[in-house]
Design a protein around this motif. Structure first.
Motif, short mmCIF file in Angstrom:
data_model
loop_
_atom_site.label_atom_id
_atom_site.label_comp_id
_atom_site.label_asym_id
_atom_site.label_seq_id
_atom_site.Cartn_x
_atom_site.Cartn_y
_atom_site.Cartn_z
N ARG A 269 36.23 47.84 -46.31
CA ARG A 269 35.73 48.20 -47.63
C ARG A 269 35.17 47.01 -48.41
O ARG A 269 34.48 47.18 -49.39
CB ARG A 269 36.80 48.91 -48.44
CG ARG A 269 38.09 48.13 -48.62
CD ARG A 269 39.17 49.03 -49.23
NE ARG A 269 38.81 49.48 -50.57
CZ ARG A 269 39.01 48.76 -51.68
NH1 ARG A 269 39.59 47.58 -51.61
NH2 ARG A 269 38.67 49.22 -52.86
N ASN A 270 35.48 45.79 -47.94
CA ASN A 270 34.94 44.61 -48.62
C ASN A 270 33.49 44.30 -48.25
O ASN A 270 32.84 43.52 -48.91
CB ASN A 270 35.80 43.38 -48.32
CG ASN A 270 37.15 43.45 -49.01
OD1 ASN A 270 37.33 44.22 -49.95
ND2 ASN A 270 38.09 42.64 -48.55
N THR B 45 30.26 40.09 -48.51
CA THR B 45 31.55 40.75 -48.73
C THR B 45 32.06 40.39 -50.12
O THR B 45 31.68 39.36 -50.69
CB THR B 45 32.61 40.29 -47.71
OG1 THR B 45 32.81 38.87 -47.86
CG2 THR B 45 32.20 40.60 -46.28
N SER C 2 39.45 43.62 -56.24
CA SER C 2 39.12 44.93 -56.78
C SER C 2 38.17 44.87 -57.96
O SER C 2 37.86 45.87 -58.58
CB SER C 2 40.42 45.61 -57.22
OG SER C 2 41.09 44.75 -58.12
N ARG D 188 34.94 44.16 -58.19
CA ARG D 188 33.62 44.75 -57.93
C ARG D 188 32.54 44.20 -58.87
O ARG D 188 32.02 44.91 -59.73
CB ARG D 188 33.71 46.29 -58.04
CG ARG D 188 34.61 46.90 -57.00
CD ARG D 188 34.05 46.70 -55.61
NE ARG D 188 35.04 46.92 -54.56
CZ ARG D 188 35.04 46.28 -53.41
NH1 ARG D 188 34.15 45.36 -53.15
NH2 ARG D 188 35.93 46.54 -52.50
#
Ligand code: ZN
Length: 228
Positions: A18-19, A34, A38, A40
């Motif tokens: 997910r990174n 990447t 969390s 973002r």
């Protein structure tokens, strides 16, 4: 910013986990982006033409452009009366310094992170300008040499050979006193009281309040400050 990393992979590498946010495929390899954590904060801008690039430039003083001098540097940093820490890390005032290197520059110049730009003496400005150029040159050379011919993979803002940044509680390389820190918003400032604030260690909380007033609470607020 901060948690974002570029990696160089074999051709047609898959985006894994997910990174992993982006992959750019080239004939000889894949460049991936990447973002760990969390927050973002990553973004990708697609621009057309050189003018579009200038439009998103915050406009800070460029230290390594032809014609850079003490007077231009001083003018840029005194456009607003700010703490030195804030002024040095504001991309609208000066380009390319950031959190880690501002700590290193202020330690090299022996100036307090909370000194106000409108209060500095001529001598302070001379030391700050010299320390800014020498610190950034030193680290550019060090990191270039370290990267050698391979793509740099272990990118971090915390380096054991830094003087103060990320070294809270460890001895100052100049005087041996323990490095102090101020925490505020999402940031941390590390400094040596002996070398930079006349031996004065202020409580983390009160300094943090002082810096906090001079600091945007969030990255969104910082973004909003960008020159239109
Ligand atoms: Zn010291």
């Amino acid at each position: 910013m901060i948690a974002g990393r570029l990696h160089w992979k074999p051709p047609l590498a898959k985006l894994a986990g997910r990174n992993a946010l982006l992959a750019l495929d080239f004939p000889n390899g894949t460049l991936t982006l990447t973002e760990a954590g969390s927050k973002r904060r990553a973004s990708l801008h697609i621009l057309r033409g050189e003018q579009a690039l200038y439009d998103i430039d915050p406009g800070g003083y460029e230290l390594f452009s032809p014609g850079t001098d003490l007077s231009g540097f001083r003018t840029a940093l005194t456009r607003e009366n700010r703490t030195l820490k804030r002024a040095l890390t504001d991309p609208r005032l000066i380009s390319g310094v950031g959190n880690a290197y501002s700590d290193e520059i202020l330690h090299a110049a022996q100036l307090s992170p909370i000194a106000l730009t409108h209060k500095l003496t001529d001598n302070d400005w001379e030391r700050l300008f010299a320390a800014t150029l020498s610190t950034l040159t030193l680290w550019t050379d060090r990191l270039t040499a370290e990267a050698g011919k391979a793509f740099p993979e272990k990118v971090t803002a915390f380096r054991p050979d830094m003087a103060v940044h990320g070294r809270y509680g460890q001895p100052c390389p100049r005087c041996g006193q323990p490095i102090q820190r101020i925490r505020y918003a999402d940031n941390e400032t590390d400094y040596c009281a002996q070398c930079q604030t006349g031996g004065k260690v202020l409580a983390d909380r009160s300094l943090s309040r002082l810096l906090g007033k001079d600091w945007p609470r969030t990255l969104d607020e910082l973004e909003a400050l960008k020159r239109k």
